[in-house]
Write an enzyme that holds these catalytic residues in place. Structure first.
Site, mmCIF file in Angstrom:
data_model
loop_
_atom_site.group_PDB
_atom_site.id
_atom_site.type_symbol
_atom_site.label_atom_id
_atom_site.label_comp_id
_atom_site.label_asym_id
_atom_site.label_seq_id
_atom_site.Cartn_x
_atom_site.Cartn_y
_atom_site.Cartn_z
ATOM 1 N N GLY A 173 0.827 -1.211 0.000
ATOM 2 C CA GLY A 173 0.000 0.000 0.000
ATOM 3 C C GLY A 173 0.858 1.256 0.000
ATOM 4 O O GLY A 173 0.630 2.196 -0.776
ATOM 5 N N GLY A 174 1.857 1.265 0.862
ATOM 6 C CA GLY A 174 2.710 2.451 0.992
ATOM 7 C C GLY A 174 3.416 2.778 -0.313
ATOM 8 O O GLY A 174 3.465 3.938 -0.743
ATOM 9 N N GLU A 204 5.671 4.585 6.444
ATOM 10 C CA GLU A 204 6.332 3.711 7.408
ATOM 11 C C GLU A 204 5.725 2.344 7.176
ATOM 12 O O GLU A 204 4.505 2.191 7.274
ATOM 13 C CB GLU A 204 6.050 4.225 8.825
ATOM 14 N N CYS A 240 4.960 -2.159 15.008
ATOM 15 C CA CYS A 240 6.029 -1.947 14.025
ATOM 16 C C CYS A 240 7.403 -2.246 14.620
ATOM 17 O O CYS A 240 8.324 -2.601 13.907
ATOM 18 C CB CYS A 240 5.969 -0.529 13.476
HETATM 19 P P1 NAP Z 1 -2.724 -1.266 4.480
HETATM 20 O O1 NAP Z 1 -3.472 -2.365 3.856
HETATM 21 O O2 NAP Z 1 -1.451 -0.888 3.842
HETATM 22 O O3 NAP Z 1 -3.702 -0.012 4.588
HETATM 23 C C1 NAP Z 1 -3.341 1.176 5.259
HETATM 24 C C2 NAP Z 1 -4.232 2.305 4.776
HETATM 25 O O4 NAP Z 1 -3.861 2.666 3.453
HETATM 26 C C3 NAP Z 1 -5.700 1.957 4.713
HETATM 27 O O5 NAP Z 1 -6.419 3.114 5.044
HETATM 28 C C4 NAP Z 1 -5.910 1.583 3.273
HETATM 29 O O6 NAP Z 1 -7.221 1.851 2.846
HETATM 30 C C5 NAP Z 1 -4.956 2.503 2.553
HETATM 31 N N1 NAP Z 1 -4.397 1.929 1.334
HETATM 32 C C6 NAP Z 1 -3.628 0.819 1.251
HETATM 33 N N2 NAP Z 1 -3.255 0.612 -0.022
HETATM 34 C C7 NAP Z 1 -3.789 1.601 -0.752
HETATM 35 C C8 NAP Z 1 -3.766 1.924 -2.148
HETATM 36 N N3 NAP Z 1 -3.092 1.185 -3.028
HETATM 37 N N4 NAP Z 1 -4.425 3.014 -2.562
HETATM 38 C C9 NAP Z 1 -5.116 3.777 -1.682
HETATM 39 N N5 NAP Z 1 -5.188 3.517 -0.366
HETATM 40 C C10 NAP Z 1 -4.536 2.441 0.103
HETATM 41 O O7 NAP Z 1 -2.373 -1.608 5.991
HETATM 42 P P2 NAP Z 1 -3.253 -2.220 7.163
HETATM 43 O O8 NAP Z 1 -4.653 -2.452 6.733
HETATM 44 O O9 NAP Z 1 -3.067 -1.365 8.319
HETATM 45 O O10 NAP Z 1 -2.563 -3.616 7.464
HETATM 46 C C11 NAP Z 1 -2.174 -4.511 6.448
HETATM 47 C C12 NAP Z 1 -0.722 -4.925 6.628
HETATM 48 O O11 NAP Z 1 0.109 -3.774 6.753
HETATM 49 C C13 NAP Z 1 -0.426 -5.708 7.896
HETATM 50 O O12 NAP Z 1 -0.711 -7.062 7.738
HETATM 51 C C14 NAP Z 1 1.035 -5.423 8.116
HETATM 52 O O13 NAP Z 1 1.809 -6.297 7.363
HETATM 53 C C15 NAP Z 1 1.222 -4.032 7.591
HETATM 54 N N6 NAP Z 1 1.273 -3.020 8.676
HETATM 55 C C16 NAP Z 1 2.497 -2.606 9.092
HETATM 56 C C17 NAP Z 1 2.578 -1.659 10.082
HETATM 57 C C18 NAP Z 1 3.899 -1.164 10.549
HETATM 58 O O14 NAP Z 1 3.926 -0.379 11.472
HETATM 59 N N7 NAP Z 1 4.993 -1.534 9.955
HETATM 60 C C19 NAP Z 1 1.434 -1.142 10.676
HETATM 61 C C20 NAP Z 1 0.192 -1.574 10.226
HETATM 62 C C21 NAP Z 1 0.145 -2.518 9.222
HETATM 63 P P3 NAP Z 1 -8.330 0.676 2.796
HETATM 64 O O15 NAP Z 1 -8.322 0.013 4.129
HETATM 65 O O16 NAP Z 1 -9.577 1.395 2.489
HETATM 66 O O17 NAP Z 1 -7.851 -0.238 1.709
#
Ligand code: NAP
Length: 525
Positions: free
Chosen positions: A245-246, A265, A302
């Site tokens: 996502g990032g 991050e 994290c």
């Molecule tokens: P995520 O799937 O990356 O989503 C985070 C935010 O970004 C959500 O609001 C999501 O919206 C949005 N988003 C993600 N991809 C996008 C894209 N391509 N375009 C537009 N918006 C986008 O993270 P998460 O739901 O928090 O957790 C998923 C995974 O992230 C975990 O399993 C873990 O591996 C990782 N994570 C890591 C940390 C860290 O601190 N390192 C923290 C949290 C999560 P939507 O929900 O509406 O899609």
């Protein structure tokens, strides 16, 4: 506080324009009232226009005025803490006591940033007075200060649903810098997001600020986040979440006609290096401490230590056995969202497929989104051969690496990608080896910890929560701590200005009373 499920666009409540959702209780898999509105591109546009309208007046607030605004958010958070913790617990499965701690941390962050604003050092006011007599060429008066970047989009994190979400450190530091904020709420805790959003909206109102200083939007799917990153009036983005996502959002922002900074991050395994003398002297204690930290908040942190490396020798068996004992004594607990749970299960399977041996497992899962604790072991050679083993499994899993010798330990240190933190467990007899590892770790991490574990994160002036890619997309900045404000600032130089036209921070008599660098000397003169 009554939840309406509406979007908060400036002072307005906006009902659903692009569908809706209900929150999910991950412990029971039951939906929770009310319906939460999804917004679309038009809502993002309205929020961005308002934020842009608000920019000049908000960026121009006095230090005192802005600090008081941040403190009123802190007071508002204090006032709703029990309600906020309860709602967040329902939506995330995290314990209420932990969430009350998070709410207190959030309020503290706003107060700490109020102090940073009052100190005014973030302006980095710098004055090079005119030198009309200078030869061969006179120097004009040059003055520099940092101003806010512009309206910014902040993606609330899922895993610390209060202190790194709507009222989290990103919001506090952006508002401290003078940036209007459009918050993209995480769908994992929509009710908690609304409660915090209302506190900030109320503080904007009470402080007599332009309504566009804060908006909260929510959407189903990627469209809303993409619209924010694409919007020409948005000048910066922060994100905490997955690498996929990032990086999607980062790349998108670089493809705009006017690319903007995106501070993501993303992922870190926070390796722990146990050096031989420390292992021999206290292997069991280190193993126990590591396992305790890896299991905090069901491993969804994290800074979770996910990989422990120790050279096989005296103390190794004690270390391994205490880790096994603690993992086996852990009950499976619910994870934050179905998505995070699914990713965890997949990544645990990936570790097995990559050749890691499962040496301990906690209690079996009961609820649909429970995460079972797992400890794997591999030999040092395996981790060098297979980079997948060094990838994160976000959840209560860790990898113990049995390293052949000191040279292999050094080779493994070289092989890691960028990390938020790394830890060395050392006794005096290890200092020579530790000094050899240190430059390798400096190049790969944002924080190096000795004889402790990185989690939990301090929020202080020296805190660094950053690091080389893929820990973050910009290793020059931190997302936690007082210097997080620097992500939201840019320098402006004022050349040849009459005193009365200068910004306050740069005027002759220093009316703000702040530290300034005048002709290279720091003073309050
Ligand atoms: P995520 O799937 O990356 O989503 C985070 C935010 O970004 C959500 O609001 C999501 O919206 C949005 N988003 C993600 N991809 C996008 C894209 N391509 N375009 C537009 N918006 C986008 O993270 P998460 O739901 O928090 O957790 C998923 C995974 O992230 C975990 O399993 C873990 O591996 C990782 N994570 C890591 C940390 C860290 O601190 N390192 C923290 C949290 C999560 P939507 O929900 O509406 O899609």
């Amino acid at each position: 506080m009554k939840l309406t499920g509406n979007l908060l666009i400036g002072a307005q409540e906006v009902a659903a324009t692009a569908g809706s959702m209900k929150a999910l209780n991950p412990a029971t898999n039951a939906e929770i009232e009310p319906l939460f509105a999804f917004g679309g591109i038009d809502d993002v546009d309205r929020a961005a226009q308002l934020a842009d309208d608000a920019f000049d007046s908000y960026n121009g607030t006095s230090l005192t005025e802005r600090a008081a605004f941040l403190e009123s958010i802190a007071d508002g958070l204090d006032a709703i803490t029990p309600e906020l913790a309860q709602r967040t617990s329902l939506e995330t499965g995290l314990p209420i006591a932990q969430l009350e701690g998070e709410a207190a941390k959030s309020a503290t962050q706003f107060r700490q940033f109020a102090t940073v604003v009052r100190q005014g050092r973030f302006r980095q006011a710098t004055i090079d007075p005119a030198q009309p007599e200078r030869q061969p060429r006179a120097r004009m008066d040059h003055r520099m200060q940092k101003i806010a970047l512009g309206p910014v989009a902040i993606f609330g994190a899922s895993n610390f649903p209060i202190s790194y979400s709507v009222a989290g450190g990103d919001t506090a530091s952006a508002l401290a810098a003078g940036c209007p904020v459009i918050l993209k709420a995480h769908n994992g805790h929509p009710g908690a997001s609304e409660l915090m959003g209302r506190v900030i909206q109320q503080a904007v109102r009470d402080s007599g600020l332009h309504e566009g200083v804060f908006s909260l939007v929510r959407g189903g799917g990627n469209a809303i986040g993409e619209a924010l990153v694409d919007h020409p009036l948005i000048k910066g983005v922060t994100f905490t979440g997955s690498e996929t996502g990032g990086m999607a959002l980062f790349r998108r922002a670089q493809q705009r006609p006017d690319p903007i900074p995106v501070f993501t991050e993303m992922t870190s395994v926070n390796p722990t290096f146990v050096l031989p003398a420390a292992l021999a002297a206290r292997g069991g204690t280190i193993g126990d401490g590591f396992a305790e930290r890896m299991l905090v908040t069901v491993g969804q942190a994290c800074l979770k230590p996910a990989i422990l490396l120790a050279v096989d020798g005296p103390g190794y068996i004690e270390l391994k056995n205490t880790m096994i004992a603690r993992v086996e004594a852990t009950q499976a607990r619910t994870m934050l969202t179905p998505g995070i749970n699914a990713a965890y299960r997949k990544n645990v399977e990936r570790q097995s497929n990559a050749g890691a041996k499962r040496i301990a497992a906690g209690g079996e899962t009961q609820g649909a989104w429970d995460g079972q604790s797992v400890l794997f072991e591999v030999d040092g050679a395996n981790i060098l051969e297979n980079p997948l083993l060094s990838e994160e499994a976000f959840g209560p899993a860790a990898l113990l690496v049995r390293v052949k010798d000191v040279e292999q330990l050094v080779a493994i240190a070289r092989h890691f990608r960028g990390q938020l933190s790394a830890t060395m467990q050392i006794d005096p007899a290890d200092y020579v080896l530790a000094a050899r590892l240190l430059p390798l770790l400096e190049r790969r991490t944002g924080r190096i910890v000795v004889n402790a574990f990185a989690h939990p994160q301090e929020v202080s002036y020296a805190s660094i929560h950053g690091g080389p890619f893929p820990a973050t997309s910009d290793s020059r900045f931190t997302s936690v701590g007082m210097s997080a404000i620097e992500r939201f600032l840019r320098p402006v130089c004022y050349q040849g200005f009459p005193d009365e036209m200068l910004p306050e921070a740069l005027r002759h008599d220093n009316p703000c009373g702040i530290w300034r660098l005048t002709d290279g000397e720091l003073s309050k003169a």
